[in-house]
Design a protein around this motif. Structure first.
Motif, PDB file in Angstrom:
ATOM      1  N   GLY A  67       0.931  -1.070   0.042  1.00 38.69           N
ATOM      2  CA  GLY A  67       0.015   0.298  -0.176  1.00 38.69           C
ATOM      3  C   GLY A  67       0.607   1.131  -0.001  1.00 38.69           C
ATOM      4  O   GLY A  67       0.082   2.548   0.282  1.00 38.69           O
ATOM      5  N   ASP A  87       0.628  -3.327  -4.415  1.00 38.16           N
ATOM      6  CA  ASP A  87      -0.629  -3.786  -3.723  1.00 38.16           C
ATOM      7  C   ASP A  87      -0.664  -4.030  -1.803  1.00 38.16           C
ATOM      8  O   ASP A  87       0.120  -4.388  -1.671  1.00 38.16           O
ATOM      9  CB  ASP A  87      -0.967  -4.698  -4.129  1.00 38.16           C
ATOM     10  CG  ASP A  87      -0.147  -5.881  -4.687  1.00 38.16           C
ATOM     11  OD1 ASP A  87       0.272  -6.568  -3.545  1.00 38.16           O
ATOM     12  OD2 ASP A  87      -0.516  -7.112  -5.721  1.00 38.16           O
ATOM     13  N   LYS A  88      -1.946  -4.760  -1.825  1.00 38.46           N
ATOM     14  CA  LYS A  88      -2.019  -5.567  -0.108  1.00 38.46           C
ATOM     15  C   LYS A  88      -1.362  -6.408  -0.010  1.00 38.46           C
ATOM     16  O   LYS A  88      -0.652  -6.952   0.842  1.00 38.46           O
ATOM     17  CB  LYS A  88      -3.049  -5.867   0.205  1.00 38.46           C
ATOM     18  CG  LYS A  88      -4.273  -4.330  -0.168  1.00 38.46           C
ATOM     19  CD  LYS A  88      -5.357  -4.851   0.560  1.00 38.46           C
ATOM     20  CE  LYS A  88      -6.634  -3.998   0.823  1.00 38.46           C
ATOM     21  NZ  LYS A  88      -8.255  -4.309   0.411  1.00 38.46           N
TER      22      LYS A  88
END
Length: 281
Positions: A75, A143-144
């Protein structure tokens, strides 16, 4: 088994370079007809656990950069650049011994002695000049799962085309205190910009194009520049290798086509011998 092969079929039809990136293979670098391409393997710095693969493809003055990396801070934006020289100076990726103040963090300033200053900022939009090196609002975000995908085509100066093998990729951003974000509690403030945490600007990985120096320190000052106003941009989702003639790329494309044929044959009730024959083709 059929579903698995079908998934592989999608990758193969995307092109040989996509095969290398998607499967994480150390494939020979490939180029579009009339161009050259290079593979860069990104390896961790600062014990970050980050790694990845990048492809640099050049046709005329159009440089396409594609990066797939993992182990990034989930993130969070990752500043990334092409570092090095287009004036004949030699640079390399740093290691832990470059942590000259022995604080346990290899800062960008400490590492710059080895990998050189920014030549091109690999932003997602806008200009790609060295001055945009800390434009974190225009850098890709992991991304996560800590995975990052980037692809962009930019117009570069002729000196970049002529010296592309002397440049290398560095991605930045670490999580020293393991709290899943960049903060000053992890490693203090950045020496580059006190408004940013050191974690945001410290290098997380580095990779060199085959043919770049593996040990020489540059003579004279560190020059910057090379990136010009951005050209065509592809959507951003979101090798260590030498240049390969276009004919080789076409040959591997044919091999990929053969694999597609093989998958289609396997989806039919053909005998095993027929499958082997298709693979040989």
């Amino acid at each position: 088994m059929i579903a698995k092969r079908t998934g592989r079929l999608v990758v193969l039809t995307a092109g040989p370079a996509a095969v290398c990136l998607a499967l994480g293979l150390s494939c020979p670098a490939l180029a579009a007809e009339g161009g050259k391409a290079y593979q860069i393997d990104l390896t961790q710095l600062n014990d970050s656990g980050s790694r990845g693969t990048a492809m640099l493809s050049i046709k005329g003055n159009q440089l396409t950069v594609q990066i797939e990396s993992e182990g990034m801070v989930p993130g969070q934006p990752s500043a990334q650049h092409l570092h090095g020289s287009t004036k004949g100076h030699d640079f390399k990726c740093p290691d832990a011994t470059d942590d000259t103040n022995r604080d346990g963090v290899l800062s960008n300033t400490e590492a710059t002695v080895d990998y050189g200053d920014i030549n091109i900022s690999l932003t997602t939009s806008g200009d790609t000049k060295a001055a945009s090196g800390l434009a974190v609002d225009r850098m890709p975000v992991a991304d996560k799962q800590g995975k990052l995908s980037y692809k962009r085509t930019i117009t570069v100066a002729q000196d970049v085309v002529d010296h592309i093998k002397d440049l290398h990729i560095v991605q930045h951003g670490i999580d020293r205190n393991g709290n899943g974000m960049y903060d000053v509690q992890g490693a203090g403030k950045s020496e580059l910009d006190p408004k940013l945490p050191q974690e945001a600007t410290a290098p997380t990985n580095c990779g060199m194009v085959m043919g770049a120096s593996v040990g020489s320190i540059p003579v004279g000052g560190i020059e910057t520049g090379g990136g010009v106003e951005a050209g065509d941009t592809t959507a951003q989702s979101a090798p260590q290798g030498a240049a390969v003639p276009a004919g080789v790329a076409l040959a591997l494309s044919a091999a990929a086509a053969g694999a597609v044929f093989l998958v289609r044959r396997r989806s039919s009730p053909a005998p095993e011998r027929t499958e082997a024959k298709g693979a040989a083709a």
